[in-house]
Design an enzyme around this catalytic site. Structure first.
Site, PDB file in Angstrom:
ATOM      1  N   GLU A  70     -37.762  13.583  10.146  1.00  0.00           N
ATOM      2  CA  GLU A  70     -36.956  13.723  11.349  1.00  0.00           C
ATOM      3  C   GLU A  70     -35.485  13.429  11.040  1.00  0.00           C
ATOM      4  OE1 GLU A  70     -38.296  15.141  13.718  1.00  0.00           O
ATOM      5  OE2 GLU A  70     -39.892  14.077  14.725  1.00  0.00           O
ATOM      6  N   ASP A 127     -48.079  16.878   5.957  1.00  0.00           N
ATOM      7  CA  ASP A 127     -48.115  15.757   6.893  1.00  0.00           C
ATOM      8  C   ASP A 127     -49.413  15.669   7.677  1.00  0.00           C
ATOM      9  OD1 ASP A 127     -47.537  18.109   8.278  1.00  0.00           O
ATOM     10  OD2 ASP A 127     -45.472  17.539   8.682  1.00  0.00           O
TER      11      ASP A 127
HETATM   12  C1  F6R Z   1     -46.021  20.774  10.014  1.00  0.00           C
HETATM   13  C2  F6R Z   1     -44.623  20.678   9.641  1.00  0.00           C
HETATM   14  C3  F6R Z   1     -43.548  20.861  10.652  1.00  0.00           C
HETATM   15  C4  F6R Z   1     -43.594  22.230  11.292  1.00  0.00           C
HETATM   16  C5  F6R Z   1     -42.514  22.373  12.357  1.00  0.00           C
HETATM   17  C6  F6R Z   1     -42.569  23.685  13.048  1.00  0.00           C
HETATM   18  O1  F6R Z   1     -46.840  20.605   8.864  1.00  0.00           O
HETATM   19  O2  F6R Z   1     -44.361  20.459   8.524  1.00  0.00           O
HETATM   20  O3  F6R Z   1     -42.297  20.681  10.025  1.00  0.00           O
HETATM   21  O4  F6R Z   1     -43.414  23.215  10.317  1.00  0.00           O
HETATM   22  O5  F6R Z   1     -42.666  21.353  13.297  1.00  0.00           O
HETATM   23  O6  F6R Z   1     -43.741  23.775  13.782  1.00  0.00           O
HETATM   24  P1  F6R Z   1     -44.140  25.118  14.538  1.00  0.00           P
HETATM   25  O7  F6R Z   1     -44.457  26.094  13.484  1.00  0.00           O
HETATM   26  O8  F6R Z   1     -45.333  24.763  15.355  1.00  0.00           O
HETATM   27  O9  F6R Z   1     -42.961  25.508  15.344  1.00  0.00           O
END
Ligand code: F6R
Length: 251
Positions: free
Chosen positions: A141, A67
């Protein structure tokens, strides 16, 4: 689904990097799907270390990211392109033409076509994944359907609030992003999924415990994947009762 329980986040990250390295030992031109955020930071640290020590070689890899925020220039420190360069790409000798990330300031429709073409023409050998507090994977989401391909998504307030820790204020967090769909994630041949921290408990319980698959908690779709390894530390694992079909291994 396989669950590996480690002693610490660092151990989880080192193991994830090792699993990805193994794919490249067997197939140097493999395609890796990559994630951003706080969770994969140490995974990339260990991948860079393996590259520097000659224990792995990602220089012939092709990579595609899950993303990118709409509106952020690739040079913006909060863009996912910037993040990937800093943490991985600048250190592993990967060719720029083999890096696929949506460009946050180009026309989203054009970027979606470009990203989907890559996915249609290439199979992901391995996808690195983590999860949001609300169960999102990529930026898929909670919603009514599982999207198949790359698409534009409106970020929930929970995701914006959670990610605002990396921006100077909540107002600066973009409201939209381009993300790979759940279909693209599910077509990866192998998934290496890493999570840590009690704030991920709601999502991890839904993914690992007995229960149905629902787009309201997008990560639950991983229950249907044939080769998904989830790696969590014991602090998190202690609060989860894995479903009977989950193979559990303690490090
Ligand atoms: C980002 C992504 C998101 C993150 C998720 C967790 O490329 O795909 O799904 O993996 O928001 O983010 P962190 O690791 O910052 O808690």
């Amino acid at each position: 689904m396989k669950l590996i329980v480690t002693h610490s986040y660092e151990e989880s990250a080192a193991l994830s990097a090792q699993m990805i390295s193994q794919v490249f030992l067997e197939k140097p031109e493999a395609v890796m799907g990559l994630a951003t955020g706080t969770t994969p930071v140490s995974v990339y640290k260990y991948m860079v270390k393996a590259q520097k020590e000659g224990k792995a070689d990602f220089s012939r890899a092709q990579s595609i990211n899950l993303d990118e925020y709409i509106g952020l220039d690739p040079e913006n420190v909060n863009s996912y392109m910037y993040f990937m360069r800093e943490h991985l790409f600048n250190h592993i000798g990967i060719l720029p033409e083999n890096i696929y990330i949506p460009n946050g300031i180009m026309n989203p429709d054009t970027e979606i076509v470009r990203m989907n073409r890559f996915l249609d023409e290439n199979s992901l050998d391995v996808q690195l994944l983590s999860v949001g507090t609300n169960g999102h994977i990529g930026f898929n989401e909670p919603g009514e359907v599982f999207y198949d391909k790359y698409h534009v998504v409106e970020l929930t307030e929970e995701t914006r609030r959670s990610n605002s820790r990396l921006f100077s204020s909540l107002d600066e967090v973009p409201r939209e992003a381009i993300t790979m769909g759940a279909g693209g994630i599910m077509r990866a041949q192998k998934i290496v999924f890493l999570a840590t921290g009690s704030e991920k408990l709601y999502a991890m319980k839904a993914i690992l415990e007995e229960g149905n698959v629902t787009p309201q908690i997008p990560g639950t779709i991983l229950k249907f994947h044939r080769d998904c390894t989830i790696i969590i530390d014991e602090m998190l694992a202690r609060q989860i009762t894995p479903a009977s079909g989950v193979e559990v291994v303690h490090c």
